[in-house]
Scaffold this active site. Structure first.
Site, PDB file in Angstrom:
ATOM      1  N   TYR A 143      28.491  27.838  14.017  1.00 17.83           N
ATOM      2  CA  TYR A 143      28.200  28.853  15.032  1.00 17.83           C
ATOM      3  C   TYR A 143      26.695  29.005  15.267  1.00 17.83           C
ATOM      4  CZ  TYR A 143      33.103  30.287  14.582  1.00 17.83           C
ATOM      5  OH  TYR A 143      34.475  30.317  14.563  1.00 17.83           O
ATOM      6  N   LYS A 194      36.656  20.764   4.437  1.00 13.80           N
ATOM      7  CA  LYS A 194      37.259  19.498   4.840  1.00 13.80           C
ATOM      8  C   LYS A 194      36.382  18.375   4.276  1.00 13.80           C
ATOM      9  CE  LYS A 194      40.054  18.771   7.861  1.00 13.80           C
ATOM     10  NZ  LYS A 194      41.426  18.239   7.675  1.00 13.80           N
ATOM     11  N   ASP A 227      42.983  22.690   6.168  1.00  9.04           N
ATOM     12  CA  ASP A 227      44.252  22.607   6.905  1.00  9.04           C
ATOM     13  C   ASP A 227      45.440  22.895   5.966  1.00  9.04           C
ATOM     14  OD1 ASP A 227      43.494  20.262   5.648  1.00  9.04           O
ATOM     15  OD2 ASP A 227      44.417  18.927   7.112  1.00  9.04           O
ATOM     16  N   ASP A 251      36.755  32.206   9.798  1.00  9.71           N
ATOM     17  CA  ASP A 251      37.113  32.940  11.011  1.00  9.71           C
ATOM     18  C   ASP A 251      38.616  32.779  11.271  1.00  9.71           C
ATOM     19  OD1 ASP A 251      37.002  34.221  13.406  1.00  9.71           O
ATOM     20  OD2 ASP A 251      35.693  32.792  14.420  1.00  9.71           O
ATOM     21  N   ASP A 255      41.890  35.459   9.968  1.00  4.44           N
ATOM     22  CA  ASP A 255      42.678  36.074  11.043  1.00  4.44           C
ATOM     23  C   ASP A 255      44.164  35.785  10.858  1.00  4.44           C
ATOM     24  OD1 ASP A 255      40.591  37.237  12.393  1.00  4.44           O
ATOM     25  OD2 ASP A 255      41.219  36.464  14.343  1.00  4.44           O
TER      26      ASP A 255
END
Ligand code: NAD
Length: 361
Positions: A143, A194, A227, A251, A255
């Site tokens: 970000y 990852k 994942d 993020d 959520d």
């Protein structure tokens, strides 16, 4: 008597309504624990823009910095939606606060109160008693990474660019928070990245492993691909204690996990830096659709204050009591509109505050 300086920033929309209930809980803690909360109230967001011309004034920022904990409501609303000037938007006030205080560690619990287990999208036995703490890196990663932008390609067409980047120092400081938290909870950390396809993920894994071996070998560490972590969160979420992850994966994963626990009106958060005051705020926004009606759920804000008690004010016992009182009010069948289901008693914002205060005794 111990005095704690609290900067209270109710913000916009339902912010002032839910903060009024936080004030009541604060008063209870003062009486029960013999402490004084020296509360300074300031403006943030759209209301600050209207009154002061900026979404967070220098003066409010300075006061927030000098406090022991910042307890915030929420910002934004349709009145300010059309504002194109980015640093005048309500959210810019919040971003300035996070950036200026270098709040790099975002703590988001995903807790399922027993009384709400049936409101989850998963089966009751998968979520009842769920208690996960996400430790998300908040100040770095994709970000913020450079280069970024949208560029024209020489041969025609366009390219969008963002850069995932983490330094070893950034990884170590957030990992330290996760390990420290795990020591106060279930003693387990899953670190999600990852590493199989990203160098930034590989460095993340190496640095977490090194820090763990050097300083935190009493904590159980497992690495998990982000994942797979997403899959496991909806398959068997109770296997997790603390999940350590970067800005982007945090993020998304937090959520997804949050929704296992019921309503947006239930979710608290904390953002911590190195040393200075933490920022405590509900995950939800200003709920313009119900603002001004006195029917918002104050629980996310009250649980955020409980996190302030635990993480900034060293009052873990008081935090436990506030959380238990929320649980008790729910067990009594009290529900604000967002939680309402058959057979329960619908209450407004103040009614939920009454129920929590009654449970506090
Ligand atoms: P929202 O979280 O405000 O509302 C989404 C839905 O959840 C609405 O139906 C709302 O009524 C409901 N809801 C939220 N909190 C509730 C509560 N405590 N009790 C009962 N119901 C509740 O999200 P949105 O509608 O997308 O955004 C509204 C405004 O809030 C926007 O201006 C947005 O930019 C801002 N926002 C601010 C923050 C923040 O302050 N941290 C976070 C998200 C959105």
């Amino acid at each position: 008597m111990t005095t704690h300086n609290i900067m209270l920033l109710p913000g916009d929309g339902i912010g002032p309504e839910i903060m009024a209930q936080v004030r009541r809980v604060m008063a209870w803690v003062e009486g029960a624990y013999g402490v004084i909360f020296n509360v300074d109230e300031g403006l943030i967001g759209g209301c600050a823009y209207d009154a002061e011309g900026v979404p967070l004034s220098d003066e409010t920022l300075a006061k927030a910095k000098a406090s022991d904990a910042i307890v915030m409501g929420c910002v934004g609303g349709p009145k300010w939606d059309g504002k194109t000037d980015y640093d005048k938007r309500p959210e810019a006030g919040l971003l300035r606060l996070r950036k200026d205080l270098d709040l790099f560690a975002n703590l988001r619990p995903a807790m399922c109160f027993d009384a709400l287990a049936d409101a989850s999208s998963l089966k009751r036995d998968l979520v009842a008693g769920l208690d996960i703490l996400f430790v998300r890196e908040l100040a770095g990663g994709v970000y913020f990474g450079e280069p970024r932008g949208i560029e024209e390609l020489p041969g025609g067409g366009r390219i969008g660019i963002n850069t995932q980047r983490y330094t070893d120092a950034e990884i170590i400081r957030i990992s330290r928070v996760a390990f420290d938290m795990a020591r106060k909870r279930g003693g387990r950390v899953h670190s999600a990245e990852k590493a199989n396809v990203m160098e930034a993920g590989l460095l993340w894994r190496e640095e977490v492993t090194k820090l763990h071996a050097e300083e935190y070998s009493d904590v159980k560490l497992e690495h998990i691909l982000a994942d797979n972590c997403a899959m496991q969160l909806v398959k068997a979420p109770k296997q997790f204690d603390v999940i350590l992850t970067d800005n982007l994966f945090g993020d998304i994963l937090s959520d997804a996990a949050a929704m296992l626990t019921g309503s947006l009106g239930m979710l608290p958060s904390a953002s911590l830096g190195d040393g200075g005051p933490g920022l405590y705020e509900p995950v939800h926004g200003s709920a313009p659709d119900i603002a001004g009606q006195g029917i918002a759920n104050p629980i996310a804000a009250i649980l955020s204050f409980a996190m302030a008690l635990r993480y900034s004010l060293n009052m873990g016992d008081a935090a436990d009591k506030v959380e238990a009182a929320v649980s008790e009010a729910l067990a009594q069948g009290l529900r604000t509109g967002d939680l309402m289901s058959e057979g329960m008693t619908e209450v407004n914002t103040e009614g939920m505050g009454d129920g929590i205060l009654k449970a506090l005794g």
